[in-house]
Design a protein around this motif. Structure first.
Motif, mmCIF file in Angstrom:
data_model
loop_
_atom_site.group_PDB
_atom_site.id
_atom_site.type_symbol
_atom_site.label_atom_id
_atom_site.label_comp_id
_atom_site.label_asym_id
_atom_site.label_seq_id
_atom_site.Cartn_x
_atom_site.Cartn_y
_atom_site.Cartn_z
ATOM 1 N N VAL A 69 -74.640 -1.206 -36.940
ATOM 2 C CA VAL A 69 -75.763 -1.913 -36.308
ATOM 3 C C VAL A 69 -75.441 -3.397 -36.118
ATOM 4 O O VAL A 69 -75.693 -3.965 -35.052
ATOM 5 C CB VAL A 69 -77.048 -1.743 -37.144
ATOM 6 C CG1 VAL A 69 -78.145 -2.686 -36.638
ATOM 7 C CG2 VAL A 69 -77.535 -0.302 -37.093
ATOM 8 N N VAL A 70 -74.878 -4.017 -37.149
ATOM 9 C CA VAL A 70 -74.564 -5.448 -37.058
ATOM 10 C C VAL A 70 -73.505 -5.717 -35.997
ATOM 11 O O VAL A 70 -73.600 -6.700 -35.244
ATOM 12 C CB VAL A 70 -74.084 -5.992 -38.427
ATOM 13 C CG1 VAL A 70 -73.503 -7.396 -38.288
ATOM 14 C CG2 VAL A 70 -75.242 -6.012 -39.419
ATOM 15 N N TYR A 71 -72.525 -4.826 -35.886
ATOM 16 C CA TYR A 71 -71.435 -5.053 -34.928
ATOM 17 C C TYR A 71 -71.848 -4.721 -33.492
ATOM 18 O O TYR A 71 -71.619 -5.508 -32.565
ATOM 19 C CB TYR A 71 -70.209 -4.232 -35.319
ATOM 20 C CG TYR A 71 -69.023 -4.475 -34.405
ATOM 21 C CD1 TYR A 71 -68.456 -5.744 -34.289
ATOM 22 C CD2 TYR A 71 -68.480 -3.440 -33.646
ATOM 23 C CE1 TYR A 71 -67.374 -5.973 -33.446
ATOM 24 C CE2 TYR A 71 -67.392 -3.662 -32.806
ATOM 25 C CZ TYR A 71 -66.856 -4.928 -32.715
ATOM 26 O OH TYR A 71 -65.791 -5.155 -31.874
ATOM 27 N N TYR A 72 -72.475 -3.547 -33.305
ATOM 28 C CA TYR A 72 -72.793 -3.103 -31.953
ATOM 29 C C TYR A 72 -74.211 -3.481 -31.508
ATOM 30 O O TYR A 72 -74.475 -3.591 -30.301
ATOM 31 C CB TYR A 72 -72.634 -1.589 -31.840
ATOM 32 C CG TYR A 72 -71.211 -1.118 -31.970
ATOM 33 C CD1 TYR A 72 -70.304 -1.296 -30.928
ATOM 34 C CD2 TYR A 72 -70.765 -0.490 -33.130
ATOM 35 C CE1 TYR A 72 -68.992 -0.859 -31.038
ATOM 36 C CE2 TYR A 72 -69.451 -0.049 -33.248
ATOM 37 C CZ TYR A 72 -68.574 -0.238 -32.201
ATOM 38 O OH TYR A 72 -67.282 0.186 -32.312
ATOM 39 N N GLY A 73 -75.128 -3.651 -32.459
ATOM 40 C CA GLY A 73 -76.536 -3.885 -32.140
ATOM 41 C C GLY A 73 -76.814 -5.038 -31.191
ATOM 42 O O GLY A 73 -77.455 -4.852 -30.148
ATOM 43 N N PRO A 74 -76.367 -6.260 -31.515
ATOM 44 C CA PRO A 74 -76.664 -7.402 -30.633
ATOM 45 C C PRO A 74 -76.182 -7.193 -29.200
ATOM 46 O O PRO A 74 -76.864 -7.564 -28.248
ATOM 47 C CB PRO A 74 -75.910 -8.559 -31.312
ATOM 48 C CG PRO A 74 -75.841 -8.171 -32.747
ATOM 49 C CD PRO A 74 -75.661 -6.679 -32.731
ATOM 50 N N GLY A 75 -75.016 -6.581 -29.045
ATOM 51 C CA GLY A 75 -74.487 -6.350 -27.705
ATOM 52 C C GLY A 75 -75.309 -5.344 -26.920
ATOM 53 O O GLY A 75 -75.576 -5.533 -25.721
ATOM 54 N N LEU A 76 -75.737 -4.265 -27.589
ATOM 55 C CA LEU A 76 -76.493 -3.221 -26.905
ATOM 56 C C LEU A 76 -77.937 -3.619 -26.643
ATOM 57 O O LEU A 76 -78.524 -3.266 -25.613
ATOM 58 C CB LEU A 76 -76.450 -1.930 -27.735
ATOM 59 C CG LEU A 76 -75.066 -1.277 -27.879
ATOM 60 C CD1 LEU A 76 -75.130 -0.113 -28.853
ATOM 61 C CD2 LEU A 76 -74.562 -0.800 -26.518
ATOM 62 N N ILE A 77 -78.525 -4.365 -27.586
ATOM 63 C CA ILE A 77 -79.943 -4.715 -27.471
ATOM 64 C C ILE A 77 -80.149 -5.983 -26.634
ATOM 65 O O ILE A 77 -81.006 -6.034 -25.749
ATOM 66 C CB ILE A 77 -80.574 -4.888 -28.864
ATOM 67 C CG1 ILE A 77 -80.508 -3.559 -29.641
ATOM 68 C CG2 ILE A 77 -82.034 -5.351 -28.750
ATOM 69 C CD1 ILE A 77 -80.915 -3.674 -31.089
ATOM 70 N N PHE A 78 -79.350 -7.006 -26.936
ATOM 71 C CA PHE A 78 -79.546 -8.308 -26.282
ATOM 72 C C PHE A 78 -78.461 -8.635 -25.255
ATOM 73 O O PHE A 78 -78.441 -9.734 -24.705
ATOM 74 C CB PHE A 78 -79.589 -9.412 -27.341
ATOM 75 C CG PHE A 78 -80.646 -9.211 -28.391
ATOM 76 C CD1 PHE A 78 -81.984 -9.345 -28.079
ATOM 77 C CD2 PHE A 78 -80.296 -8.845 -29.691
ATOM 78 C CE1 PHE A 78 -82.968 -9.151 -29.044
ATOM 79 C CE2 PHE A 78 -81.264 -8.646 -30.662
ATOM 80 C CZ PHE A 78 -82.609 -8.792 -30.333
ATOM 81 N N HIS A 79 -77.554 -7.687 -25.019
ATOM 82 C CA HIS A 79 -76.465 -7.877 -24.055
ATOM 83 C C HIS A 79 -75.612 -9.111 -24.377
ATOM 84 O O HIS A 79 -75.216 -9.862 -23.489
ATOM 85 C CB HIS A 79 -77.030 -7.978 -22.629
ATOM 86 C CG HIS A 79 -77.888 -6.811 -22.248
ATOM 87 N ND1 HIS A 79 -77.372 -5.541 -22.021
ATOM 88 C CD2 HIS A 79 -79.239 -6.710 -22.091
ATOM 89 C CE1 HIS A 79 -78.369 -4.712 -21.729
ATOM 90 N NE2 HIS A 79 -79.504 -5.393 -21.764
ATOM 91 N N MET A 80 -75.372 -9.288 -25.650
ATOM 92 C CA MET A 80 -74.538 -10.389 -26.121
ATOM 93 C C MET A 80 -73.097 -9.898 -26.294
ATOM 94 O O MET A 80 -72.847 -8.702 -26.382
ATOM 95 C CB MET A 80 -75.067 -10.922 -27.463
ATOM 96 C CG MET A 80 -76.476 -11.487 -27.412
ATOM 97 S SD MET A 80 -77.162 -11.803 -29.059
ATOM 98 C CE MET A 80 -75.952 -12.919 -29.740
ATOM 99 N N ASP A 81 -72.161 -10.853 -26.353
ATOM 100 C CA ASP A 81 -70.780 -10.491 -26.653
ATOM 101 C C ASP A 81 -70.702 -9.959 -28.075
ATOM 102 O O ASP A 81 -71.438 -10.412 -28.968
ATOM 103 C CB ASP A 81 -69.872 -11.714 -26.510
ATOM 104 C CG ASP A 81 -69.748 -12.177 -25.066
ATOM 105 O OD1 ASP A 81 -69.960 -11.338 -24.167
ATOM 106 O OD2 ASP A 81 -69.460 -13.372 -24.846
ATOM 107 N N LEU A 82 -69.829 -9.003 -28.287
ATOM 108 C CA LEU A 82 -69.667 -8.447 -29.629
ATOM 109 C C LEU A 82 -69.170 -9.521 -30.585
ATOM 110 O O LEU A 82 -68.320 -10.357 -30.238
ATOM 111 C CB LEU A 82 -68.672 -7.284 -29.610
ATOM 112 C CG LEU A 82 -69.135 -6.008 -28.895
ATOM 113 C CD1 LEU A 82 -68.017 -4.977 -28.908
ATOM 114 C CD2 LEU A 82 -70.384 -5.441 -29.543
ATOM 115 N N MET A 83 -69.703 -9.514 -31.786
ATOM 116 C CA MET A 83 -69.275 -10.439 -32.816
ATOM 117 C C MET A 83 -67.836 -10.129 -33.226
ATOM 118 O O MET A 83 -67.390 -8.981 -33.130
ATOM 119 C CB MET A 83 -70.204 -10.310 -34.031
ATOM 120 C CG MET A 83 -70.070 -11.396 -35.080
ATOM 121 S SD MET A 83 -71.157 -11.091 -36.519
ATOM 122 C CE MET A 83 -72.762 -10.966 -35.725
#
Length: 216
Positions: A69-83
């Motif tokens: 969730v921490v790795y993929y979540g922001p990218g999938l939910i907020f369309h951010m670059d992966l951490m």
């Protein structure tokens, strides 16, 4: 012999990543856990409810799920670059272990008899002075055994970092299965874990003996 040396060198590199994750997690999770414990003991009910709910969610879900969730979540939910992978692993570990440590802190603090707080107030001490001069070392004495168990568990949990392709020691060992068909490097990693956990066990045993002064 050359293969053994090659494998050892490779596993040492992987173990370096394992140790880095371990120590950085402790560095951040120990103080954050204390802060979370204060939130869960707060007299301000909304803060207490939110904190307890957060701790319940983190402790009630697998660390592997939290890593994903921490790795993929922001990218999938907020369309951010992966951490960056290691940063994502570190963040997930810090959040997870902060919640576990917070419960250990809370149990240790609440185990101190209220009479000691009242005695300190009678002597004119502030709440801060009572905590650091009277309560703190007694709390440490109580939390060392459960805290040592969690910290040793952390050593083994670092192997989950490979879920998002962080090259820790087990990832390195598995690469020999794919490339050369060798399985013994995977068992060889056990020696690294056993030595590391053995050293930690000795350290915590000595800490417990030194804290015997605060028995009672």
């Amino acid at each position: 012999m050359n293969t053994f040396l090659e494998v050892t060198e490779s596993l040492l590199q992987g173990f370096g990543m394992t140790a880095k994750l371990f120590f950085l997690t402790l560095l951040f999770a120990l103080p954050f856990g204390l802060i979370i414990s204060f939130g869960s003991m707060s007299r301000f009910k909304p803060l207490k409810i939110i904190t307890k709910a957060f701790v319940w969610i983190i402790r009630g879900t697998p660390l592997m799920l939290q890593l994903i969730v921490v790795y993929y979540g922001p990218g999938l939910i907020f369309h951010m670059d992966l951490m960056e992978r290691f940063n994502a692993v570190l963040l997930a570990f810090v959040i997870n272990y902060s919640c576990y440590f917070s419960e250990i802190y809370r149990g240790g603090i609440e185990a101190i008899p209220k009479g000691q707080y009242e005695a300190g107030q009678v002597l004119g001490m502030t709440k801060t002075q009572i905590f650091f001069r009277v309560v703190l070392f007694q709390v440490i004495k109580r939390i060392v055994p459960p805290m040592s168990n969690e910290i040793i568990t952390l050593v083994k949990d670092t192997s989950l970092a490979r879920i998002i392709a962080v090259y820790e020691i087990i990832w390195m060992a598995q690469s020999y299965i794919k490339m050369q068909g060798l399985i013994w490097p995977l068992f060889y990693t056990g020696a690294f874990y056993l030595v590391f956990c053995g050293i930690l066990t000795i350290i915590f045993g000595r800490i417990e003996k030194k804290m015997d002064y605060y028995e009672g």
